[in-house]
Design a protein around this motif. Structure first.
Motif, PDB file in Angstrom:
ATOM      1  N   GLY A 389       3.908  -4.052  48.010  1.00 36.89           N
ATOM      2  CA  GLY A 389       2.616  -4.702  47.841  1.00 36.89           C
ATOM      3  C   GLY A 389       2.398  -5.184  46.420  1.00 36.89           C
ATOM      4  N   GLY A 390       2.871  -4.412  45.439  1.00 31.99           N
ATOM      5  CA  GLY A 390       2.756  -4.831  44.043  1.00 31.99           C
ATOM      6  C   GLY A 390       3.582  -6.075  43.754  1.00 31.99           C
ATOM      7  N   HIS A 391       4.813  -6.088  44.270  1.00 27.77           N
ATOM      8  CA  HIS A 391       5.660  -7.280  44.118  1.00 27.77           C
ATOM      9  C   HIS A 391       5.009  -8.489  44.791  1.00 27.77           C
ATOM     10  N   ALA A 392       4.453  -8.267  45.987  1.00 25.69           N
ATOM     11  CA  ALA A 392       3.855  -9.363  46.744  1.00 25.69           C
ATOM     12  C   ALA A 392       2.663  -9.966  46.008  1.00 25.69           C
ATOM     13  N   VAL A 393       1.873  -9.119  45.343  1.00 29.16           N
ATOM     14  CA  VAL A 393       0.717  -9.609  44.585  1.00 29.16           C
ATOM     15  C   VAL A 393       1.178 -10.524  43.450  1.00 29.16           C
ATOM     16  N   LEU A 394       2.230 -10.116  42.741  1.00 27.62           N
ATOM     17  CA  LEU A 394       2.712 -10.906  41.612  1.00 27.62           C
ATOM     18  C   LEU A 394       3.294 -12.242  42.082  1.00 27.62           C
ATOM     19  N   ILE A 395       4.025 -12.230  43.193  1.00 27.48           N
ATOM     20  CA  ILE A 395       4.575 -13.483  43.718  1.00 27.48           C
ATOM     21  C   ILE A 395       3.455 -14.374  44.253  1.00 27.48           C
ATOM     22  N   SER A 396       2.456 -13.778  44.885  1.00 32.57           N
ATOM     23  CA  SER A 396       1.314 -14.552  45.385  1.00 32.57           C
ATOM     24  C   SER A 396       0.565 -15.200  44.228  1.00 32.57           C
ATOM     25  N   TYR A 397       0.429 -14.475  43.117  1.00 35.23           N
ATOM     26  CA  TYR A 397      -0.206 -15.038  41.915  1.00 35.23           C
ATOM     27  C   TYR A 397       0.565 -16.273  41.451  1.00 35.23           C
ATOM     28  N   GLU A 398       1.890 -16.148  41.444  1.00 35.40           N
ATOM     29  CA  GLU A 398       2.734 -17.278  41.029  1.00 35.40           C
ATOM     30  C   GLU A 398       2.530 -18.481  41.952  1.00 35.40           C
ATOM     31  N   MET A 399       2.422 -18.238  43.259  1.00 30.91           N
ATOM     32  CA  MET A 399       2.248 -19.328  44.223  1.00 30.91           C
ATOM     33  C   MET A 399       0.889 -20.003  44.059  1.00 30.91           C
ATOM     34  N   ILE A 400      -0.134 -19.215  43.675  1.00 28.18           N
ATOM     35  CA  ILE A 400      -1.485 -19.765  43.536  1.00 28.18           C
ATOM     36  C   ILE A 400      -1.633 -20.577  42.250  1.00 28.18           C
ATOM     37  N   VAL A 401      -1.180 -20.004  41.127  1.00 28.41           N
ATOM     38  CA  VAL A 401      -1.396 -20.670  39.831  1.00 28.41           C
ATOM     39  C   VAL A 401      -0.277 -21.655  39.493  1.00 28.41           C
ATOM     40  N   ARG A 403       2.619 -20.923  38.214  1.00 26.60           N
ATOM     41  CA  ARG A 403       3.356 -20.537  37.001  1.00 26.60           C
ATOM     42  C   ARG A 403       3.983 -19.167  37.215  1.00 26.60           C
ATOM     43  N   ARG A 404       5.270 -19.071  36.903  1.00 26.89           N
ATOM     44  CA  ARG A 404       6.008 -17.832  37.141  1.00 26.89           C
ATOM     45  C   ARG A 404       5.777 -16.848  36.004  1.00 26.89           C
ATOM     46  N   LEU A 405       5.614 -15.577  36.349  1.00 26.97           N
ATOM     47  CA  LEU A 405       5.466 -14.531  35.348  1.00 26.97           C
ATOM     48  C   LEU A 405       6.820 -14.248  34.696  1.00 26.97           C
ATOM     49  N   SER A 406       6.793 -13.846  33.449  1.00 28.61           N
ATOM     50  CA  SER A 406       8.043 -13.627  32.719  1.00 28.61           C
ATOM     51  C   SER A 406       8.786 -12.404  33.242  1.00 28.61           C
ATOM     52  N   ASP A 407      10.108 -12.420  33.104  1.00 24.08           N
ATOM     53  CA  ASP A 407      10.915 -11.275  33.533  1.00 24.08           C
ATOM     54  C   ASP A 407      10.559 -10.025  32.731  1.00 24.08           C
ATOM     55  N   LYS A 408      10.184 -10.205  31.478  1.00 24.17           N
ATOM     56  CA  LYS A 408       9.806  -9.062  30.651  1.00 24.17           C
ATOM     57  C   LYS A 408       8.547  -8.397  31.207  1.00 24.17           C
ATOM     58  N   PHE A 409       7.574  -9.222  31.605  1.00 20.99           N
ATOM     59  CA  PHE A 409       6.333  -8.675  32.187  1.00 20.99           C
ATOM     60  C   PHE A 409       6.635  -7.953  33.499  1.00 20.99           C
ATOM     61  N   LEU A 410       7.510  -8.542  34.324  1.00 25.08           N
ATOM     62  CA  LEU A 410       7.868  -7.920  35.594  1.00 25.08           C
ATOM     63  C   LEU A 410       8.551  -6.577  35.371  1.00 25.08           C
ATOM     64  N   ALA A 411       9.408  -6.494  34.353  1.00 32.37           N
ATOM     65  CA  ALA A 411      10.107  -5.239  34.058  1.00 32.37           C
ATOM     66  C   ALA A 411       9.119  -4.159  33.616  1.00 32.37           C
ATOM     67  N   ILE A 412       8.126  -4.568  32.814  1.00 34.54           N
ATOM     68  CA  ILE A 412       7.121  -3.603  32.342  1.00 34.54           C
ATOM     69  C   ILE A 412       6.290  -3.065  33.509  1.00 34.54           C
ATOM     70  N   THR A 413       5.845  -3.967  34.378  1.00 33.50           N
ATOM     71  CA  THR A 413       5.042  -3.525  35.526  1.00 33.50           C
ATOM     72  C   THR A 413       5.866  -2.620  36.446  1.00 33.50           C
ATOM     73  N   GLN A 414       7.164  -2.915  36.579  1.00 27.09           N
ATOM     74  CA  GLN A 414       8.027  -2.075  37.406  1.00 27.09           C
ATOM     75  C   GLN A 414       8.111  -0.658  36.834  1.00 27.09           C
ATOM     76  N   LYS A 415       8.243  -0.549  35.513  1.00 24.62           N
ATOM     77  CA  LYS A 415       8.306   0.770  34.868  1.00 24.62           C
ATOM     78  C   LYS A 415       7.001   1.534  35.061  1.00 24.62           C
ATOM     79  N   ILE A 416       5.872   0.830  34.899  1.00 25.03           N
ATOM     80  CA  ILE A 416       4.567   1.480  35.089  1.00 25.03           C
ATOM     81  C   ILE A 416       4.424   1.957  36.536  1.00 25.03           C
ATOM     82  N   GLY A 417       4.818   1.092  37.471  1.00 22.82           N
ATOM     83  CA  GLY A 417       4.729   1.451  38.878  1.00 22.82           C
ATOM     84  C   GLY A 417       5.595   2.643  39.235  1.00 22.82           C
ATOM     85  N   LEU A 418       6.811   2.672  38.713  1.00 22.52           N
ATOM     86  CA  LEU A 418       7.704   3.800  38.982  1.00 22.52           C
ATOM     87  C   LEU A 418       7.142   5.094  38.416  1.00 22.52           C
TER      88      LEU A 418
END
Length: 437
Positions: A389-401, A403-418
């Protein structure tokens, strides 16, 4: 053996659920031309491992999860070494957002479909066997201690739940009934209409109570069924079809009254009045140390057995599968509003294993497996980083705006989520051990 049955069912059921979840991710990834590096059920150490095509398949020794490693995807492995290079055509990050979204949701889709199919199969093969509300209301109900604390009295007739009519008596105790906001029962008591409110944390109270059985049960008229040979009942001359109407001077028209009277005279002889062919008889029987005299009762309530066609089973089974999701949404709402506590709502592997029980029964096993498949789908859809669900929210954000989120931001959110997930898993295991000991 009971412990082995519980553990084996837990391992098999969880392996099926997790295997299907990861299979959903893998098949969607392969469908869109992504390279799947590994597909694993369970956590290391590896028991079995082999390579077929581009993918390494494995079975881990710890059956508490699984994983699919898709090239170019920032997942729980936190492998970011490749992110400095240009995306390759076979990588997750090189694909359109809608394809990546379907890959992320693939596990949830497979869990939902499998949960629905299991519910449909069970509904079609077994149908329904229940006591109707109208049948119960011929005699009324009897509450246990927690049912009495709620406000029920012996002989009450439950006519509506939350202002709605119902058919099956079991609807009275369904989790979604007890979790309904502002829930209440409408009761007829000695000709008067009474409203009995369901407290917001009643399901939690029920779990805490020593008697965790049904808080209300139908009053059950009965007769003697099969008489054990030899037994005190046989020595007393009781036969199939006899109606025991009195024990030790206490009227026993209902089965719970018989049990109470016998339990009050454990190890002692009791006088028994019974009716056979319309004639009253008297006898005496010795009550054993367990409060029994040696017969199986025949409950005189009419049960409805209903079979369904394939199309009926599809509709009813699908509704029942999604009822699990509705119940979890109600529970989540009460958890967020602090009407129920996290410690009493969250279970880990020990709690899940206990749901399967200590006796192997295929119908029960598949019912629980289907139930847990829907729960896994619901849980994974929560918008928590590292979950689907967290991944889906970030991809949905990209589809709406756009603009793709940076890989660095994705890595940080993954660490927080884990980190959040590890804390929750640790808390759940601690909670299981606390409840156990």
């Amino acid at each position: 053996m009971p412990l082995f049955a519980m553990i084996s069912q837990f391992v098999l059921g969880l392996s099926i659920i997790v295997g299907l979840h990861e299979l959903g991710h893998m098949l969607f990834a392969k469908l869109f031309g992504m390279r799947v590096e590994s597909y694993t059920i369970g956590f290391p150490p590896k028991l079995i491992q082999f390579k077929w095509g581009e993918t390494v398949y494995g079975l881990g020794a710890i059956p508490l999860g699984g994983s699919v490693k898709i090239a170019g995807m920032i997942d729980e492995s936190l492998d970011t070494a490749h992110l400095g290079d240009n995306p390759q055509p076979w990588e997750f990050r090189a694909k359109p957002a809608w394809q990546r979204l379907l890959v992320i949701l693939g596990g949830i889709i497979f869990n939902v479909v499998s949960g629905i199919l299991i519910a449909i199969a069970i509904t079609f093969s077994l149908g329904d066997n229940y006591v109707a509300k109208d049948e119960v209301n011929k005699h009324g109900i009897v509450p246990n201690a927690i049912g009495a604390s709620l406000g029920f009295q012996e002989g009450d007739q439950i006519t509506h739940i939350n202002g709605r009519d119902f058919i099956k008596f079991t609807d009275v105790m369904e989790p979604h009934t007890l979790l309904e906001v502002g829930g209440y029962y409408t009761v007829i008591r000695q000709g008067q209409v009474i409203r009995i409110a369901i407290p917001p944390n009643f399901l939690e109270q029920l779990a805490d109570h020593q008697d965790q059985g049904s808080f209300v049960a139908p009053l059950m008229p009965f007769e003697v069924g099969e008489v054990q040979q030899p037994s005190q009942a046989a020595r007393a001359g009781l036969q199939r079809g006899d109606r025991i109407i009195e024990v030790a001077g206490q009227a026993t028209p209902y089965f719970h009254q018989l049990r109470a009277s016998l339990a009050a005279h454990t190890g002692k002889p009791v006088s028994i009045k019974y009716v056979r062919d319309g004639i009253e008889y008297h006898t005496t029987a010795q009550v054993d140390t367990t409060g029994k005299i040696g017969f199986w009762p025949r409950i005189l309530l009419n049960y409805v057995h209903q079979k369904y066609s394939v199309f009926q089973a599809i509709a009813i089974g699908t509704k029942r599968a999604f009822e699990v999701v509705r119940t979890n949404l109600l529970a989540l709402r009460k958890l967020i509003t602090r009407q129920v506590s996290l410690s009493k709502s969250l279970s880990g592997p020990i709690g899940i294993a206990q749901i399967f029980g200590k006796r192997f029964d295929w119908i029960h096993f598949w019912s629980i497996t289907g139930f847990l498949s829907m729960i896994l789908a619901f849980t994974n859809l929560l918008p928590i980083p590292a979950l689907d669900g967290g991944h889906a929210v970030l991809i949905s954000y990209e589809m709406i705006v756009g603009r793709r989120l940076s890989d660095k931001f994705l890595a940080i959110t993954q660490k927080i989520g884990l980190a959040i997930l590890l804390l929750l898993i640790g808390y759940a295991i601690f909670n299981d051990l606390h409840k156990l000991f």
